[in-house]
Each structure stands twice: as structure tokens, then as C-alpha cells.
Design a protein around this motif. Structure first.
Motif, PDB file in Angstrom:
ATOM      1  N   ALA A   1       1.100  -0.887   0.087  1.00 26.76           N
ATOM      2  CA  ALA A   1       0.156   0.144   0.278  1.00 26.76           C
ATOM      3  C   ALA A   1       0.590   1.317  -0.445  1.00 26.76           C
ATOM      4  O   ALA A   1       1.651   1.233   0.890  1.00 26.76           O
ATOM      5  CB  ALA A   1      -1.174  -0.339   1.290  1.00 26.76           C
ATOM      6  N   THR A   2       1.004   2.738  -0.613  1.00 23.67           N
ATOM      7  CA  THR A   2       1.195   3.781  -0.648  1.00 23.67           C
ATOM      8  C   THR A   2       0.215   5.112  -0.348  1.00 23.67           C
ATOM      9  O   THR A   2      -0.862   4.723  -0.465  1.00 23.67           O
ATOM     10  CB  THR A   2       1.891   3.688  -2.183  1.00 23.67           C
ATOM     11  OG1 THR A   2       0.343   4.145  -2.734  1.00 23.67           O
ATOM     12  CG2 THR A   2       2.606   2.906  -2.247  1.00 23.67           C
ATOM     13  N   ALA A   3       0.943   6.034  -0.176  1.00 27.10           N
ATOM     14  CA  ALA A   3       0.020   7.066   0.593  1.00 27.10           C
ATOM     15  C   ALA A   3       0.591   8.642  -0.458  1.00 27.10           C
ATOM     16  O   ALA A   3       2.013   8.239  -0.252  1.00 27.10           O
ATOM     17  CB  ALA A   3      -0.160   7.176   2.126  1.00 27.10           C
ATOM     18  N   PRO A   4      -0.071   8.931  -0.279  1.00 26.93           N
ATOM     19  CA  PRO A   4       1.348   9.978  -0.587  1.00 26.93           C
ATOM     20  C   PRO A   4       2.543  10.929   0.077  1.00 26.93           C
ATOM     21  O   PRO A   4       2.071  10.514   1.988  1.00 26.93           O
ATOM     22  CB  PRO A   4      -0.043  11.324  -1.212  1.00 26.93           C
ATOM     23  CG  PRO A   4      -0.917  10.677  -0.351  1.00 26.93           C
ATOM     24  CD  PRO A   4      -0.855   9.731  -0.453  1.00 26.93           C
ATOM     25  N   ALA A   5       2.795  11.254   0.310  1.00 28.00           N
ATOM     26  CA  ALA A   5       4.431  12.218   0.946  1.00 28.00           C
ATOM     27  C   ALA A   5       3.499  12.854   1.543  1.00 28.00           C
ATOM     28  O   ALA A   5       4.301  13.212   3.080  1.00 28.00           O
ATOM     29  CB  ALA A   5       5.398  12.595  -0.255  1.00 28.00           C
ATOM     30  N   GLU A   6       3.092  13.519   1.301  1.00 30.04           N
ATOM     31  CA  GLU A   6       1.826  14.995   2.386  1.00 30.04           C
ATOM     32  C   GLU A   6       1.243  14.291   3.598  1.00 30.04           C
ATOM     33  O   GLU A   6       0.719  15.330   3.698  1.00 30.04           O
ATOM     34  CB  GLU A   6       1.560  16.030   1.263  1.00 30.04           C
ATOM     35  CG  GLU A   6       0.450  15.757   0.521  1.00 30.04           C
ATOM     36  CD  GLU A   6       0.883  15.167  -0.351  1.00 30.04           C
ATOM     37  OE1 GLU A   6       0.062  15.146  -1.374  1.00 30.04           O
ATOM     38  OE2 GLU A   6       2.188  14.872  -1.391  1.00 30.04           O
ATOM     39  N   SER A   7       1.123  13.072   3.155  1.00 28.55           N
ATOM     40  CA  SER A   7       0.280  12.358   4.090  1.00 28.55           C
ATOM     41  C   SER A   7       0.625  12.359   5.861  1.00 28.55           C
ATOM     42  O   SER A   7       1.930  12.682   5.872  1.00 28.55           O
ATOM     43  CB  SER A   7      -0.287  10.831   3.959  1.00 28.55           C
ATOM     44  OG  SER A   7      -0.197  10.646   2.830  1.00 28.55           O
ATOM     45  N   ARG A   8      -0.348  12.843   6.435  1.00 24.24           N
ATOM     46  CA  ARG A   8       0.467  12.466   8.264  1.00 24.24           C
ATOM     47  C   ARG A   8       0.049  11.490   8.087  1.00 24.24           C
ATOM     48  O   ARG A   8      -1.297  10.571   7.723  1.00 24.24           O
ATOM     49  CB  ARG A   8      -0.969  13.601   8.714  1.00 24.24           C
ATOM     50  CG  ARG A   8      -1.030  13.145  10.607  1.00 24.24           C
ATOM     51  CD  ARG A   8      -1.504  14.662  11.116  1.00 24.24           C
ATOM     52  NE  ARG A   8      -2.979  14.028  10.696  1.00 24.24           N
ATOM     53  CZ  ARG A   8      -3.410  13.876  11.289  1.00 24.24           C
ATOM     54  NH1 ARG A   8      -3.241  12.273  12.558  1.00 24.24           N
ATOM     55  NH2 ARG A   8      -5.251  13.787  11.281  1.00 24.24           N
ATOM     56  N   LEU A   9       1.279  10.188   9.544  1.00 24.36           N
ATOM     57  CA  LEU A   9       0.948   9.056   9.923  1.00 24.36           C
ATOM     58  C   LEU A   9       0.543   9.034  10.683  1.00 24.36           C
ATOM     59  O   LEU A   9       1.453   9.646  12.080  1.00 24.36           O
ATOM     60  CB  LEU A   9       1.991   8.087   8.637  1.00 24.36           C
ATOM     61  CG  LEU A   9       2.267   8.173   7.705  1.00 24.36           C
ATOM     62  CD1 LEU A   9       3.849   7.330   7.528  1.00 24.36           C
ATOM     63  CD2 LEU A   9       1.667   7.272   7.429  1.00 24.36           C
ATOM     64  N   ILE A  10      -0.460   7.315  10.588  1.00 23.36           N
ATOM     65  CA  ILE A  10      -0.871   7.686  12.610  1.00 23.36           C
ATOM     66  C   ILE A  10      -0.630   5.896  12.935  1.00 23.36           C
ATOM     67  O   ILE A  10      -0.823   5.789  12.317  1.00 23.36           O
ATOM     68  CB  ILE A  10      -2.180   7.639  12.301  1.00 23.36           C
ATOM     69  CG1 ILE A  10      -2.611   9.319  11.786  1.00 23.36           C
ATOM     70  CG2 ILE A  10      -2.644   7.549  13.872  1.00 23.36           C
ATOM     71  CD1 ILE A  10      -4.240   9.479  10.861  1.00 23.36           C
ATOM     72  N   PHE A  11       0.428   6.356  13.834  1.00 22.16           N
ATOM     73  CA  PHE A  11       1.116   5.114  14.465  1.00 22.16           C
ATOM     74  C   PHE A  11      -0.392   4.853  14.978  1.00 22.16           C
ATOM     75  O   PHE A  11       0.137   5.372  16.690  1.00 22.16           O
ATOM     76  CB  PHE A  11       2.466   5.164  14.482  1.00 22.16           C
ATOM     77  CG  PHE A  11       2.952   5.467  12.943  1.00 22.16           C
ATOM     78  CD1 PHE A  11       3.614   4.421  12.603  1.00 22.16           C
ATOM     79  CD2 PHE A  11       3.458   6.576  13.300  1.00 22.16           C
ATOM     80  CE1 PHE A  11       4.751   4.663  11.574  1.00 22.16           C
ATOM     81  CE2 PHE A  11       4.249   7.036  11.893  1.00 22.16           C
ATOM     82  CZ  PHE A  11       5.163   5.791  11.221  1.00 22.16           C
ATOM     83  N   LEU A  12      -0.760   3.703  15.227  1.00 20.16           N
ATOM     84  CA  LEU A  12      -2.055   2.902  16.478  1.00 20.16           C
ATOM     85  C   LEU A  12      -0.843   2.340  16.906  1.00 20.16           C
ATOM     86  O   LEU A  12      -0.457   0.973  16.705  1.00 20.16           O
ATOM     87  CB  LEU A  12      -2.964   2.705  15.889  1.00 20.16           C
ATOM     88  CG  LEU A  12      -3.621   3.675  15.384  1.00 20.16           C
ATOM     89  CD1 LEU A  12      -3.504   3.262  13.809  1.00 20.16           C
ATOM     90  CD2 LEU A  12      -5.265   3.760  15.965  1.00 20.16           C
ATOM     91  N   ALA A  13      -1.047   2.567  18.472  1.00 18.14           N
ATOM     92  CA  ALA A  13      -0.390   1.057  19.880  1.00 18.14           C
ATOM     93  C   ALA A  13      -1.447   0.170  19.511  1.00 18.14           C
ATOM     94  O   ALA A  13      -2.546   0.117  18.839  1.00 18.14           O
ATOM     95  CB  ALA A  13      -0.798   2.201  21.317  1.00 18.14           C
ATOM     96  N   GLY A  14      -0.677  -1.223  19.553  1.00 20.37           N
ATOM     97  CA  GLY A  14      -1.927  -2.365  19.428  1.00 20.37           C
ATOM     98  C   GLY A  14      -2.835  -2.020  20.567  1.00 20.37           C
ATOM     99  O   GLY A  14      -2.901  -1.767  20.935  1.00 20.37           O
ATOM    100  N   SER A  15      -3.553  -2.114  19.381  1.00 18.00           N
ATOM    101  CA  SER A  15      -5.471  -2.874  19.611  1.00 18.00           C
ATOM    102  C   SER A  15      -5.559  -3.753  21.001  1.00 18.00           C
ATOM    103  O   SER A  15      -5.725  -4.754  19.953  1.00 18.00           O
ATOM    104  CB  SER A  15      -6.357  -2.168  18.582  1.00 18.00           C
ATOM    105  OG  SER A  15      -8.002  -1.891  19.038  1.00 18.00           O
ATOM    106  N   CYS A  16      -6.063  -3.606  22.361  1.00 14.85           N
ATOM    107  CA  CYS A  16      -5.953  -4.838  22.589  1.00 14.85           C
ATOM    108  C   CYS A  16      -8.068  -4.939  22.834  1.00 14.85           C
ATOM    109  O   CYS A  16      -8.806  -3.605  22.952  1.00 14.85           O
ATOM    110  CB  CYS A  16      -5.814  -4.488  23.955  1.00 14.85           C
ATOM    111  SG  CYS A  16      -3.392  -4.051  23.932  1.00 14.85           S
TER     112      CYS A  16
END
Length: 149
Positions: free
Chosen positions: A25-40
Motif C-alpha cells: 500500500a502507498t500514500a502520498p508524501a504529504e500524508s500525515r501518518l498515524i501509528f496506533l498502539a496495539g488495540s487490545c
């Protein structure tokens, strides 16, 4: 207002089609990435739900993942990859959890890794879902925190 996901799923014609997800998968360079902690599979009081039930815990983990995504300004359609951890050495337990996660993502079949692990962090926990999402915001905050166009 409906927002369209910026995530592009890539399906390889050179690799097997047996996998129930895109291979990349890809996203544009100007994207804001969201790193989510493990969902429990925890309820609002921090208690593990669906004790002994791989599918039930996967469903609660997906529910909590959706909440965390919404709080970060994203939705499940903005997820760019996942890792599903299942505390079991039995393939059928992994498949039970995966079926719930796969169904939750529907046609947005992001690249995913399904892993059997020895133990997870909470008492009676069997499932955890890590995710990364990508969004394009309408405005970009400046370093001082005030929005700018």
C-alpha cells in the motif's frame, strides 16, 4: 462531508492470490501518518473481554481500533497496514481472529501480518491489532500549533 482515503492498495499479479489482503500500500508524501498502539480487547474499565474467545477478542480489538482511529481523525479506510497478534500456536485460533479482522476491513484489504505469539500484555488477552494509517488534513498546523491553510 465525506473524505476519500489517500491509501492506494497494490495487488501483485506476480504473487499468489490466496492471500486475503493487498501485498502493498502507498500514500502520498504529504500524508500525515498515524501509528496506533496495539488495540487490545479491553472494555472502558480496562478489563479483558471475551475471555477464551479469539473471535470475540478480535471484535473488541477492532472496535477499539476504530475508536482510536476516529480520535486521530481517521477511519478504518485510512489504515495502510496491520499486524494481528494472536496468543496461540494453533493455526485455527489465528484464523478465527483473522476472520473477524478481515471482515471488519471488507474491501479495504490492507497489507497485513498475522502472527502467533507466546503471550500478550494483559491478563487473559488473546488478540492485539497494530495499525498504521495515512490521512491528508484540510489544514496543516504550524509549529506553534495554530492551524494554517
Amino acid at each position: 462531508m465525506t473524505r476519500t482515503s489517500v491509501v492506494s492498495l497494490i495487488r501483485s499479479r506476480s504473487l499468489s492470490d490466496v492471500a486475503e489482503y493487498a501485498y502493498a500500500a502507498t500514500a502520498p508524501a504529504e500524508s500525515r501518518l498515524i501509528f496506533l498502539a496495539g488495540s487490545c480487547p479491553l472494555d472502558e474499565h480496562g478489563n479483558t473481554v471475551a475471555v477464551g474467545d479469539f473471535a470475540g477478542q478480535a471484535a473488541k480489538a477492532v472496535e477499539n481500533l476504530r475508536t482510536a482511529l476516529a480520535d486521530a481523525g481517521a477511519s478504518i479506510e485510512d489504515v495502510i497496514s496491520t499486524r494481528v497478534l494472536v496468543a496461540s500456536a494453533r493455526q485455527e485460533d489465528l484464523v478465527a481472529a483473522w476472520g473477524v479482522v478481515r471482515d471488519a476491513f471488507g474491501e479495504h484489504d490492507v497489507p497485513s501480518t498475522l502472527m502467533g505469539v507466546t503471550v500478550l500484555g494483559y491478563a487473559d488477552q488473546l488478540v492485539e491489532i497494530e495499525a498504521v494509517a495515512a490521512v491528508l488534513d484540510a489544514t496543516t498546523p504550524d509549529p506553534a500549533g495554530a492551524p494554517s491553510a
